[in-house]
Design an enzyme around this catalytic site. Sequence first.
Site, PDB file in Angstrom:
ATOM      1  N   ARG A  38     111.963  48.839  34.088  1.00 37.38           N
ATOM      2  CA  ARG A  38     111.532  47.436  34.075  1.00 37.38           C
ATOM      3  C   ARG A  38     110.336  47.208  33.156  1.00 37.38           C
ATOM      4  O   ARG A  38     110.229  46.169  32.489  1.00 37.38           O
ATOM      5  CB  ARG A  38     111.160  47.013  35.499  1.00 37.38           C
ATOM      6  N   TYR A  41     107.760  64.168  35.384  1.00 34.44           N
ATOM      7  CA  TYR A  41     106.723  63.130  35.371  1.00 34.44           C
ATOM      8  C   TYR A  41     106.834  62.253  36.610  1.00 34.44           C
ATOM      9  O   TYR A  41     105.835  61.988  37.301  1.00 34.44           O
ATOM     10  CB  TYR A  41     106.839  62.272  34.107  1.00 34.44           C
ATOM     11  N   ARG A  90     102.697  53.013  25.425  1.00 34.67           N
ATOM     12  CA  ARG A  90     103.054  54.057  26.387  1.00 34.67           C
ATOM     13  C   ARG A  90     104.544  54.334  26.268  1.00 34.67           C
ATOM     14  O   ARG A  90     105.333  53.429  25.967  1.00 34.67           O
ATOM     15  CB  ARG A  90     102.711  53.614  27.810  1.00 34.67           C
ATOM     16  N   PHE A 130     109.298  50.240  56.834  1.00 36.15           N
ATOM     17  CA  PHE A 130     108.387  50.600  55.753  1.00 36.15           C
ATOM     18  C   PHE A 130     109.095  51.463  54.705  1.00 36.15           C
ATOM     19  O   PHE A 130     108.907  51.261  53.499  1.00 36.15           O
ATOM     20  CB  PHE A 130     107.187  51.372  56.317  1.00 36.15           C
TER      21      PHE A 130
END
Length: 373
Positions: A215, A176, A227, A290
């Site tokens: 979290r 997933y 969920r 980044f």
Amino acid sequence: MSITCKDIFDSLFSPSELRALVTLARDKLTGKYKLVESELTESEKWCYNMLKEVSRSFALVIMQLTGEERRAVCVFYLVLRALDTIEDDMRISISDKVPMLKAFHEKLGLKTYSQTGAGYGHEALLLENYTNVLNVYHSLTAENRKIISENCQEMASGMIVYLTKSVETKEDYNHYCHHVAGIVGYGLTDIFGIEVERKVQDNMGLFLQKVNIIRDYREDQMEDPPRCYWPKEIWGNHAENLSDFLLPEKIDSAVNCLNDLVENALEHVSDVIHYLTICSKTCDTSVFTFCAIPQIMAAATLSVLFQNPAVFSSRVKIRKGVSARILTGCDNRDSALMLLKEFLSEIKVRSEPQSSIYQSASQSISRIDALIC
């Protein structure tokens, strides 16, 4: 990221955080994160403004990029955010959602597109004004357009699988996370031209996604219907039902399960270190920064999630001062890895020396020490 008096008060006893908050505020005032609007098309202005609305922290990271890379990453993020908005909207039936997700990448071939009835707030506006995204998309190089389209299609395929499939095993969990985050790692790596194994790219995404999933437990359980992304193979060792962790009398079991998930996430840190090391050797500072900032942010978040019962009653966040230290302190490999070591050490010192999580944190810390000596 706005800085308030409360943020300063929260970091009052941390000089490094206060310095970072001042540096970040100064950088924003002097225009470090601002774009020269006269150089932008109207659609580019719209996309960058929308990016700030749907992901303030990620927008800051993107603004450190330049030129084609900045535009490509901005579009890539907005395309996937639009896709995620459709997948997330519980008002849309699965029978309607599947063909919408399956065909969404095809919309990139259009000149104009607008979709209503999906998402809320700025996410809804993103889909309603999707033509702006398309305008910037069509200005990108053919290679970057292909990367964005193919990764959008692959992510949608994974989303469709998990509309009806639950996350039962650790393998499901990894699968997933690969489809919703590992694929993003593939796309970004290809846009930047970083040569590193796919497995390493995948683990960058898995680490970020697993931290988010840990979290967001309470938020996901509050959805209607709830969920469920924590793998049953892990939580099933601690409760009969995943929702049991919301019960005050189950808090000890909840925290034990939480710690098992933190340990599972730490398995990916070795490849995070490897990826950042390769990136530091082959990319310019803006690209390295980044790539590094989200990973170090995730490590900092993981350190405050570990052994924290507040995960089951509120949304746990790192202090703005910590975020500021990361945003201003990841411009080279050694400084980024030192921050990573700091957050891993916070987990290590709160672990039992005989525990596997202690060993996992120790191994990553030793690897960092070997690199920066």
